[in-house]
Structure formats: structure tokens, C-alpha cells
Design an enzyme around this catalytic site. Sequence first.
Site, mmCIF file in Angstrom:
data_model
loop_
_atom_site.group_PDB
_atom_site.id
_atom_site.type_symbol
_atom_site.label_atom_id
_atom_site.label_comp_id
_atom_site.label_asym_id
_atom_site.label_seq_id
_atom_site.Cartn_x
_atom_site.Cartn_y
_atom_site.Cartn_z
ATOM 1 N N LYS B 84 -2.453 -6.691 4.191
ATOM 2 C CA LYS B 84 -2.971 -5.659 5.090
ATOM 3 C C LYS B 84 -4.010 -6.297 6.013
ATOM 4 C CE LYS B 84 -5.010 -1.021 4.473
ATOM 5 N NZ LYS B 84 -5.557 -0.100 3.441
ATOM 6 N N SER B 158 -3.065 4.213 3.757
ATOM 7 C CA SER B 158 -3.274 3.457 4.969
ATOM 8 C C SER B 158 -2.594 2.087 4.986
ATOM 9 C CB SER B 158 -4.779 3.253 5.185
ATOM 10 O OG SER B 158 -5.336 2.464 4.138
ATOM 11 N N SER B 182 -4.360 4.588 -0.754
ATOM 12 C CA SER B 182 -3.786 3.802 0.342
ATOM 13 C C SER B 182 -2.821 2.707 -0.088
ATOM 14 C CB SER B 182 -4.906 3.188 1.183
ATOM 15 O OG SER B 182 -5.550 4.184 1.936
#
Lengths: 62, 476
Positions: B84, B158, B182
Site C-alpha cells: 500500500k 482503504s 482497511s
Amino acid sequence: MSDLTSEQVGALAAALGLPVTPDDLTEVTHRLNALIEVLSPLAELPLETVEPIPGLGDPPAS
Amino acid sequence: MSGAGADLAFLGARRLAALVRERTVSPVELTQLYLARIDRLDPRLHAYITVLPDAALATARRAEAAVMRGAALGPLHGVPYAVKDQFDTAGVRTTSGSRLMAEHVPAEDATTIARLDAAGGILLGKLNLTEFALGGTQHFPFGQPRNPWNLEHDPGGSSSGSGIAVAAALCGASLGEDTGGSVRSPASFCGVVGLRPTWSRVSRHGSFPLSWSMDTPGPLGRTVEDAAWLLQAIAGFDPKDPLSSREPVPDYARTLADGVRGLRIGIVRELTFGPETDAEVRDAVVEAARTLERLGAATEEISLRLVPLAGAIFMALADSDGAGVHFRWLRTRGAEYDQGTRRRLLTASLIPAAIQQRAARARALLRLEMREALTRHDLLLSPTAHQAAPPIAASRGVITSRHEVAGRFFTRRSYVTPAALAGLPAIAVPCGFTRAELPIGLQLIARHFDEATLLRAAYAYERESAWSKRRPPGMD
């Protein structure tokens, strides 16, 4: 608790120096009122005696 | 790409590491395979913000040389992975999914990246996310991430790219960050495994912060075994994160196949049978619970009365933390934020102190409620989300009433935020598909630092079911 108005929210943002557009203000007001409303049941709980710590340092599972 | 190439790409990190170790495939071949897949598939999926072909191939060549000379190999040696874009990478831009950080190039790796590299992983690139790891991004500056199972549907967030890249085999495994779901939400929506470790189990150093008492890096993989091996690589105390735990890290692989016989599992009534839970999701999760029973676990329904409010409690607290992080930029660079992010952070900046205090105290009660449940049960079980991945269009547009807010923000977060608020480890595992062929995720929650039991139960379930073997259509 009564709803916040856009004017009240705008005044609070201004006090903090946060620029807010008129469109932002409308949506932020909805968001704040929704949060206040959905959390209103918490007022019924005996929270005064609860210490608001996130619980750091829990022991591992035995 | 040949079917054989796709078969290899979908194998998952642990099996790829074994093939590298026995010299069946080379790290260079694997890296080339994934880079070709990214080239071909990512223009539709937008999983990646930055791809690192030259650096990845250079690392792969060094990894291959190490194999050939018989050097000691790390557990993930030669496995291409991706992270990420919230995690710092030395010399590589790290955007946190925001225009505000589009040119940010850190000087140092996040601890998690350094540890995955030390385990032998090959970093392929940086993955897309909702802006600053908050949900509700309206316009993604680096492309709209799309669900590989249906491009018109939300991949979850996310850690959106982290879920997509594993589901579409654009990497061997990935790293995400779970503040309030997330990692688990994209895992559930994309049909892969996602693990949120106990808060403090994994260092947060070098990860852009949202909420100091909930931010938790966690792995996503094609299998539970992949998640276990990645956790093994990243877990443990880090002097650069003073809040990281000094608890010893057990050998997760050693107990992975121990089964669930004798485990007591509480099925969370409010999340599994509540009115918000879609019937297809409920049925799949109940069937998963039956599978665990057949394998020897004992299950019973339990009630956690504060759980339905967890989503709102989380937003009152985590968003406030986030507003604190962003306060200066909100005052001076507010127009550069995505509209959805800006409005969420502005809202959080203005929450009355009385509401925030109430939420903080309710969090402590919720935590006690969950700890109490986990004295009687080894694990808690629920859906990871109340529904399968919704259409992207469902989360678009301005909010025109406060009633819309609850539907878009609070309800779905109540499924994943209880574990976050309590600092407990939790895992999302595929447990079925809807009639529309969208994945459904099972969630298991364990006691603090008991990832071993969590992984063991998830592994037993995964072996008994075949959901993890399915591939998204058109992604070969």
C-alpha cells in the site's frame, strides 16, 4: 440534542481557521448531525465512571 | 499469457517461495511474469500507483544469484510482493493516495518494508488506496481502483490496491494497513485473505498515520498460509515504534495445521443475524460456522450489544485522530484534498467534545464486552461486511441528508471496527459468492496476541472449503 445549523457549523469552522466552501458546509453539517444522532443512545449508558483509555498494554492470550 | 503462467501467478506467496527454493522457478521469471500481468491487466484495475520494474528485476537477479550459489534464503525469498502506498519506501515516491504527497520521496523504508525485503521479498510497486487511508474518496488521483470480480464494483478500502493486486494475481502477496477494517474490507470484497494483527504486534514506523491507537499494518494473501508467513516476517518489537509490543512472536506455521477441534466459537448475533446483513451473506457465514462445527469446534450465538454502534464510535475517534494529523494542511491546502476526504476531516475537526468523550468511554465498554466474550470463547465469528462489494456508483455523489450518512459510513464499519476499537486480531477469509458472483468474507476475531489460533481456525476452514481457489473472470 438539537440539530446543528449550517451557520453554527460555519462559525465553529471559522473559529478554528478552517476554510469551508458553501457546498462543504452543507455536507459537513449533515455528517455532524448524523454522528450526533447515531451516538445519542450512548447518553443512556453509565459512562461517567468508565475511564476512556484505549486499553494499551493488554496481556497476551494465555 | 499462457494458462500455465496464470496458474503460477495465482499460486500464492508461500508456494512460490517453495518453488524458488527447489529451483523449479526463478525469481527473475516470477518477477517478469507479474510485471507482464501488471502491464496487461492494471490499466483496467488501477491497483498500482507506482510500478518498479527496473528495481524489481535488479532485486530478482540478485535473488536468483543467491539461489544458484546455495546461499541461505529468507522465508519469502524470490517472491514478488507489493505494498500500500501508505508505507515509506526509500527513494520511491510514497503518495498516501493524495495529490498533497504526489512528489513525496522518503529517505528511509518503513520497518515493514525493510523486514519483507530481509525475508527475501521482491518489491514490485506501490498500491492504490483511498486518500490518506480514509474511506469515501470521490475522485482517486491515481485512478479509480476496480474490483477484479466485477469492474463496476468497489474493491473495498482503504487498502484497495492491496486487495485487487492479490485477487488478480498482480503480485504474490501484499501489505495493507488496517485502522478500522482497511485490510479486511478489501480482502472480503476481492475474495482473498486479509489479516489485521493485534494492535502493536507490527511496527507502524514509516506508515502515514491515521489513528495512533488503531493503525495496524497487515498482510493480504491468496491463502491463510501466505498471511501467516507475511505476518511472521513483519511482526515483533521495533525500537522505531515505541508502542510496538515486546511480546515474543510465536512460530505461526508450527500450529497452522492443528485444526479447530475443541475450540469454542461465538457467533456474533448482531452482525450475523442483524437486519443490516444481506441474506446471502448471512447464509454463507452460517454455513461456514457449520463447517467449523463439523471440523470439531463448538459454536453458539452470543450478543455484543454495543457492536451496532461501533462504526459511529470509530468515526468519532479515529477520524478525530486523523483530523489532528491533517489540521495544518486542512487550513492551508484544503482545496488539494479530494472532496470526500476534506469533508470527512472537516467533520471530524468539529465533533463536539462531549460526543467524543462519550465515544471514547463507549469504546472502553465495547472493549470490555469483547474481552468478556473472549474469556468464554476462543474466537468470535461474523461476516466481514454486511454485503458483498457494492457498485462504485453507490458511494459517489454529495451527501444530501444525514440519513444517507448512516448508510454510507456507519453501518458497514460496524462489522470491522469492533476488533479495531478493541485492538484485537481479526482475519477475513473467503466463504462464498453471491448469485452475482461477488465474494463473501467470513471474519474471525481472537484474543490479544493470539494470531496463532486465528490463523489455525482460518486455515482449517480454508482447507475444507474451496473458495480461495476461485479466480476472477478474465484475469488469467
